[in-house]
Enzyme design. Sequence first.
Site, PDB file in Angstrom:
ATOM      1  N   GLU A 147      -4.877  -7.047  14.642  1.00 19.71           N
ATOM      2  CA  GLU A 147      -4.390  -5.717  14.258  1.00 19.71           C
ATOM      3  C   GLU A 147      -5.545  -4.709  14.313  1.00 19.71           C
ATOM      4  O   GLU A 147      -5.334  -3.528  14.563  1.00 19.71           O
ATOM      5  CB  GLU A 147      -3.761  -5.748  12.853  1.00 19.71           C
ATOM      6  CG  GLU A 147      -2.871  -4.560  12.561  1.00 19.71           C
ATOM      7  CD  GLU A 147      -1.997  -4.730  11.323  1.00 19.71           C
ATOM      8  OE1 GLU A 147      -0.815  -5.104  11.448  1.00 19.71           O
ATOM      9  OE2 GLU A 147      -2.493  -4.479  10.215  1.00 19.71           O
ATOM     10  N   HIS A 199      -4.675 -33.130  17.675  1.00 21.68           N
ATOM     11  CA  HIS A 199      -3.510 -33.872  18.185  1.00 21.68           C
ATOM     12  C   HIS A 199      -2.440 -32.921  18.688  1.00 21.68           C
ATOM     13  O   HIS A 199      -1.286 -33.312  18.841  1.00 21.68           O
ATOM     14  CB  HIS A 199      -2.976 -34.785  17.078  1.00 21.68           C
ATOM     15  CG  HIS A 199      -3.969 -35.836  16.696  1.00 21.68           C
ATOM     16  ND1 HIS A 199      -4.083 -37.030  17.360  1.00 21.68           N
ATOM     17  CD2 HIS A 199      -4.966 -35.829  15.753  1.00 21.68           C
ATOM     18  CE1 HIS A 199      -5.066 -37.741  16.825  1.00 21.68           C
ATOM     19  NE2 HIS A 199      -5.629 -37.026  15.856  1.00 21.68           N
ATOM     20  N   LYS A 237       0.851  -1.200   0.000  1.00 21.89           N
ATOM     21  CA  LYS A 237       0.000   0.000   0.000  1.00 21.89           C
ATOM     22  C   LYS A 237       0.884   1.246   0.000  1.00 21.89           C
ATOM     23  O   LYS A 237       0.692   2.168  -0.778  1.00 21.89           O
ATOM     24  CB  LYS A 237      -0.903  -0.042   1.233  1.00 21.89           C
ATOM     25  CG  LYS A 237      -1.870   1.097   1.324  1.00 21.89           C
ATOM     26  CD  LYS A 237      -2.863   0.872   2.459  1.00 21.89           C
ATOM     27  CE  LYS A 237      -3.679   2.125   2.693  1.00 21.89           C
ATOM     28  NZ  LYS A 237      -4.667   1.965   3.755  1.00 21.89           N
ATOM     29  N   LYS A 252       9.257  -0.891  14.425  1.00 20.54           N
ATOM     30  CA  LYS A 252       9.844  -0.522  13.124  1.00 20.54           C
ATOM     31  C   LYS A 252      10.869   0.591  13.313  1.00 20.54           C
ATOM     32  O   LYS A 252      11.961   0.543  12.748  1.00 20.54           O
ATOM     33  CB  LYS A 252       8.749  -0.013  12.176  1.00 20.54           C
ATOM     34  CG  LYS A 252       7.838  -1.061  11.612  1.00 20.54           C
ATOM     35  CD  LYS A 252       6.938  -0.417  10.552  1.00 20.54           C
ATOM     36  CE  LYS A 252       5.751  -1.271  10.207  1.00 20.54           C
ATOM     37  NZ  LYS A 252       4.773  -0.587   9.360  1.00 20.54           N
ATOM     38  N   GLY A 295      -5.034  -2.181   4.796  1.00 21.42           N
ATOM     39  CA  GLY A 295      -4.210  -3.308   4.346  1.00 21.42           C
ATOM     40  C   GLY A 295      -4.860  -4.651   4.603  1.00 21.42           C
ATOM     41  O   GLY A 295      -4.950  -5.508   3.727  1.00 21.42           O
ATOM     42  N   ARG A 296      -5.371  -4.846   5.837  1.00 22.20           N
ATOM     43  CA  ARG A 296      -5.930  -6.164   6.176  1.00 22.20           C
ATOM     44  C   ARG A 296      -7.328  -6.376   5.616  1.00 22.20           C
ATOM     45  O   ARG A 296      -7.934  -7.418   5.847  1.00 22.20           O
ATOM     46  CB  ARG A 296      -5.896  -6.363   7.689  1.00 22.20           C
ATOM     47  CG  ARG A 296      -6.509  -5.241   8.499  1.00 22.20           C
ATOM     48  CD  ARG A 296      -6.138  -5.332   9.974  1.00 22.20           C
ATOM     49  NE  ARG A 296      -6.626  -4.186  10.737  1.00 22.20           N
ATOM     50  CZ  ARG A 296      -5.983  -3.041  10.879  1.00 22.20           C
ATOM     51  NH1 ARG A 296      -4.818  -2.860  10.278  1.00 22.20           N
ATOM     52  NH2 ARG A 296      -6.483  -2.058  11.586  1.00 22.20           N
ATOM     53  N   GLU A 347      10.488  -4.733   4.553  1.00 20.35           N
ATOM     54  CA  GLU A 347      10.606  -6.142   4.149  1.00 20.35           C
ATOM     55  C   GLU A 347      10.300  -6.299   2.662  1.00 20.35           C
ATOM     56  O   GLU A 347      11.015  -6.972   1.914  1.00 20.35           O
ATOM     57  CB  GLU A 347       9.613  -7.016   4.945  1.00 20.35           C
ATOM     58  CG  GLU A 347       9.890  -7.106   6.435  1.00 20.35           C
ATOM     59  CD  GLU A 347       9.229  -5.997   7.246  1.00 20.35           C
ATOM     60  OE1 GLU A 347       8.869  -4.943   6.664  1.00 20.35           O
ATOM     61  OE2 GLU A 347       9.067  -6.175   8.467  1.00 20.35           O
TER      62      GLU A 347
HETATM   63  O1  F6P Z   1       2.996  -3.147   9.782  1.00 20.35           O
HETATM   64  C1  F6P Z   1       1.650  -3.302   9.631  1.00 20.35           C
HETATM   65  C2  F6P Z   1       1.202  -2.963   8.233  1.00 20.35           C
HETATM   66  O2  F6P Z   1       1.092  -1.599   8.089  1.00 20.35           O
HETATM   67  C3  F6P Z   1      -0.106  -3.665   7.935  1.00 20.35           C
HETATM   68  O3  F6P Z   1      -1.204  -3.017   8.405  1.00 20.35           O
HETATM   69  C4  F6P Z   1      -0.037  -3.793   6.471  1.00 20.35           C
HETATM   70  O4  F6P Z   1      -0.950  -4.738   6.006  1.00 20.35           O
HETATM   71  C5  F6P Z   1       1.411  -4.190   6.286  1.00 20.35           C
HETATM   72  O5  F6P Z   1       2.097  -3.441   7.256  1.00 20.35           O
HETATM   73  C6  F6P Z   1       1.989  -3.977   4.920  1.00 20.35           C
HETATM   74  O6  F6P Z   1       1.947  -2.633   4.537  1.00 20.35           O
HETATM   75  P1  F6P Z   1       2.142  -2.196   3.040  1.00 20.35           P
HETATM   76  O7  F6P Z   1       1.053  -2.786   2.229  1.00 20.35           O
HETATM   77  O8  F6P Z   1       2.107  -0.698   3.040  1.00 20.35           O
HETATM   78  O9  F6P Z   1       3.485  -2.709   2.577  1.00 20.35           O
END
Ligand code: F6P
Length: 546
Positions: free
Chosen positions: A353, A384, A206, A512, A267-268, A212
């Site tokens: 979240e 199990h 987003k 972060k 995002g979620r 990452e």
């Molecule tokens: O760190 C949490 C978050 O902001 C989530 O809410 C989101 O889904 C994820 O990181 C990834 O964010 P982006 O789509 O901006 O890379």
Amino acid sequence: MTRPNQLPAWQALVQHQRDVADVHMRDLFAQDPQRFEKFSLCFGDFLFDYSKNRITGETLGLLLDLARQTQLADKIAAMFRGDRINVTESRAVLHVALRNRANRPILLDGEDVMPEVNRVLAKMRAFVEQVRSCQWRGCTGKPMTDVVNIGIGGSDLGPRMVVQALTPYTTPALRVHFVSNVDEADLMQVLQGLDPETTLFSIVSKTFTTQETMTNAQSARDWLLSHAKDPAAVARHFIAISTNAKKVAEFGIDTKNMFEFWDWVGGRYSLWSAVGLSIALAIGMTRFEAMLTGAFRVDEHFRNEPFERNIPVLMGLIGIWYDNFFHTDSYAILPYDQHLEFLPSYLQQGDMESNGKTVDLEGRRVDYTTGPIIFGQPGTNGQHAFYQLMHQGSELIPCDFLAAAKSHHGLGRHHEILISNFLAQPEALMRGKTYEEAKAELMAEGVTGERLEELAAAKTFTGNRPSNSFLYKKLTPETLGSLIALYEHKIFVQGAIWNINSFDQMGVELGKQLAKTILAELAGEQEAIIHDSSTTGLLEHYKRLR
Ligand code: F6P
């Protein structure tokens, strides 16, 4: 806004919980032969059975009062209307617009968002058709055989869960992979065995700044260019899904190959947007749209159905009953459907979240419990592993059981065995086994004396452990769309009643920030700063070991 725990309905629920705390569901079932009919609902081919809960008609009445006293109906209307209910970020919350199959105008600041939604859907369709029909060619003229979705959190979990869930609808001609962790092992494992000439990378973020994702995207580009040698190859092998065109261009992806979404998609809650492109590549755009239709049906149900027959409202209220009045801490998601393997992890982000908050909409610290710890695993594996604690541990863990009546494969007796477990576990949790029953069983086996007493105690199950059961015909794209939307709205209901903002995620920021500083320290770009002695000790030990 009055705090929810100061409302009359909340106070009445506290008292009511004391009254019913010792009532056993065995007795409730025995007293009322109509209990299942009273406490179950059908939605399409879904059956939602909530009769195995520690509730009576009075409990539900009080919970519905709580929903009314917390103005749940107004809050639902505000979301669908496009109000900026994400107050800390001053954003609307309009994932429902992404699956608004009636195409009714949804106005944001006076402008209808639907033309933009439809434009991106059409762009997705054109692209998906090109790739799936082998018209989209890589830098050496070959069609794509593999798609790698690089993203994390909401830009990974939703598409990953859905692609896995809908595997029977995918084609071996186009495999979809997921890379999320910045741990190089994740990317390396996926790249092994892939051919750069036939691999398409979909960079999903987003913000297009997530460390990452950007690190993985950069390494994926280096991998491609180490084979292709020509930077022009990036245009044939990289697409971007983002709200941030500037950052996409800076990364070197042609914005022609960018699929937009908007700041009003959390995002979620984003798998319905272009974030779902890897889903559409895996199953085709028509099936992706069927999933939108399934979600849309639930949206209509959620907006229009009276609360007493409204499944997400009931799911939310029953959860609140345990969280706030039985003081439970966790909630288990138990799909008896291997294809839903990633549903618990997906809902971990969706729920935790969203509702992992302790400050209310007025900025006050809450003095009641909010979101539970979500965990789970497909049945029968969980049986199990952690079910022992669910059956006989000291914690009360409410849970959801999910299963399809029809399997996709029809292999021998597998499905019937699976379903027998799906039916048996909620029954066992509810009924338990009394000391006398355990003793009688042991006596029938010839156990006597002290051993009999000891073993009977160990084999006693208190029961009275609650669960919901969801039974649907088959896990199709449409059914899955409905299922996800039910959970999204359940989370909304709970956040609304707790008076918290379910749509920001400030809690992920501190870690972060600190990681950035430590990274600069490790790279020698910044003077060592003073950490606590534990962090300093770990850091120094790492430097000695590396
Ligand atoms: O760190 C949490 C978050 O902001 C989530 O809410 C989101 O889904 C994820 O990181 C990834 O964010 P982006 O789509 O901006 O890379």
